[in-house]
Design a protein around this motif. Structure first.
Motif, PDB file in Angstrom:
ATOM      1  N   THR A 149       5.078   2.024 -29.631  1.00 55.25           N
ATOM      2  CA  THR A 149       3.629   1.984 -29.423  1.00 55.25           C
ATOM      3  C   THR A 149       3.162   0.545 -29.286  1.00 55.25           C
ATOM      4  OG1 THR A 149       3.368   4.020 -30.683  1.00 55.25           O
ATOM      5  CG2 THR A 149       1.401   2.652 -30.397  1.00 55.25           C
ATOM      6  N   ALA A 150       3.659  -0.331 -30.147  1.00 54.33           N
ATOM      7  CA  ALA A 150       3.285  -1.745 -30.084  1.00 54.33           C
ATOM      8  C   ALA A 150       3.662  -2.346 -28.733  1.00 54.33           C
ATOM      9  CB  ALA A 150       3.952  -2.525 -31.214  1.00 54.33           C
ATOM     10  N   LYS A 151       4.820  -1.969 -28.236  1.00 51.89           N
ATOM     11  CA  LYS A 151       5.269  -2.478 -26.929  1.00 51.89           C
ATOM     12  C   LYS A 151       4.320  -2.013 -25.825  1.00 51.89           C
ATOM     13  CE  LYS A 151       8.395  -3.648 -23.632  1.00 51.89           C
ATOM     14  NZ  LYS A 151       7.522  -4.191 -22.620  1.00 51.89           N
ATOM     15  N   SER A 152       3.957  -0.729 -25.842  1.00 53.37           N
ATOM     16  CA  SER A 152       3.066  -0.237 -24.782  1.00 53.37           C
ATOM     17  C   SER A 152       1.676  -0.861 -24.895  1.00 53.37           C
ATOM     18  CB  SER A 152       3.001   1.291 -24.794  1.00 53.37           C
ATOM     19  OG  SER A 152       2.386   1.756 -25.961  1.00 53.37           O
TER      20      SER A 152
ATOM     21  N   ASP B 218       1.640  -4.331 -23.424  1.00 51.15           N
ATOM     22  CA  ASP B 218       1.727  -4.333 -21.967  1.00 51.15           C
ATOM     23  C   ASP B 218       0.413  -3.960 -21.267  1.00 51.15           C
ATOM     24  OD1 ASP B 218       4.360  -5.070 -22.187  1.00 51.15           O
ATOM     25  OD2 ASP B 218       5.143  -3.038 -21.932  1.00 51.15           O
ATOM     26  N   LEU B 219      -0.621  -3.625 -22.039  1.00 50.86           N
ATOM     27  CA  LEU B 219      -1.907  -3.245 -21.439  1.00 50.86           C
ATOM     28  C   LEU B 219      -2.592  -4.443 -20.792  1.00 50.86           C
ATOM     29  CD1 LEU B 219      -3.305  -0.939 -24.268  1.00 50.86           C
ATOM     30  CD2 LEU B 219      -2.450  -0.222 -22.030  1.00 50.86           C
ATOM     31  N   ASP B 220      -3.553  -4.169 -19.943  1.00 51.81           N
ATOM     32  CA  ASP B 220      -4.330  -5.207 -19.268  1.00 51.81           C
ATOM     33  C   ASP B 220      -5.053  -6.070 -20.306  1.00 51.81           C
ATOM     34  OD1 ASP B 220      -7.252  -5.948 -18.144  1.00 51.81           O
ATOM     35  OD2 ASP B 220      -5.765  -6.001 -16.522  1.00 51.81           O
ATOM     36  N   PRO B 221      -4.814  -7.392 -20.302  1.00 48.55           N
ATOM     37  CA  PRO B 221      -5.386  -8.272 -21.325  1.00 48.55           C
ATOM     38  C   PRO B 221      -6.912  -8.355 -21.297  1.00 48.55           C
ATOM     39  CG  PRO B 221      -4.009  -9.528 -19.796  1.00 48.55           C
ATOM     40  CD  PRO B 221      -3.943  -8.098 -19.382  1.00 48.55           C
TER      41      PRO B 221
ATOM     42  N   ARG C 222      -4.455  -5.191 -27.622  1.00 47.64           N
ATOM     43  CA  ARG C 222      -3.334  -6.132 -27.490  1.00 47.64           C
ATOM     44  C   ARG C 222      -3.237  -7.051 -28.704  1.00 47.64           C
ATOM     45  NH1 ARG C 222      -0.990  -7.731 -22.608  1.00 47.64           N
ATOM     46  NH2 ARG C 222      -1.233  -9.853 -23.351  1.00 47.64           N
ATOM     47  N   SER C 223      -4.381  -7.401 -29.305  1.00 42.47           N
ATOM     48  CA  SER C 223      -4.362  -8.314 -30.453  1.00 42.47           C
ATOM     49  C   SER C 223      -3.743  -7.677 -31.697  1.00 42.47           C
ATOM     50  CB  SER C 223      -5.773  -8.815 -30.772  1.00 42.47           C
ATOM     51  OG  SER C 223      -6.551  -7.804 -31.388  1.00 42.47           O
TER      52      SER C 223
END
Length: 73
Positions: free
Chosen positions: A24-27, A30-33, A40-41
């Motif tokens: 989950t952390a990896k996905s 990878d989201l749009d910043p 993402r943070s």
């Protein structure tokens, strides 16, 4: 279904792997910043989160509270 040769409830030599939040952390990482800045943070701290450890800390807190109450009586 094929038999594995072990009976239900039989002791295993290898521990059952615990699910982790790493996928989950990896996905999330990878989201749009721009669109998902907050998500993402928190992806990095989520990677190292251990639900079992948090649960045990909570149980310890409850037991400590119960012990304190009974000692006051």
């Amino acid at each position: 279904m094929a038999s594995t040769g072990s009976s239900p409830g039989a002791a295993s030599n290898s521990p059952t792997p615990r699910p982790t939040a790493k996928p989950t952390a990896k996905s999330w990482a990878d989201l749009d910043p721009e669109e998902y800045a907050f998500t993402r943070s928190v992806a990095d701290p989520l990677r190292d989160h251990d639900d079992r450890e948090e649960f045990l800390v909570g149980i310890d807190l409850i037991v400590t509270g119960i012990t304190g109450i009974t000692e006051l009586r």
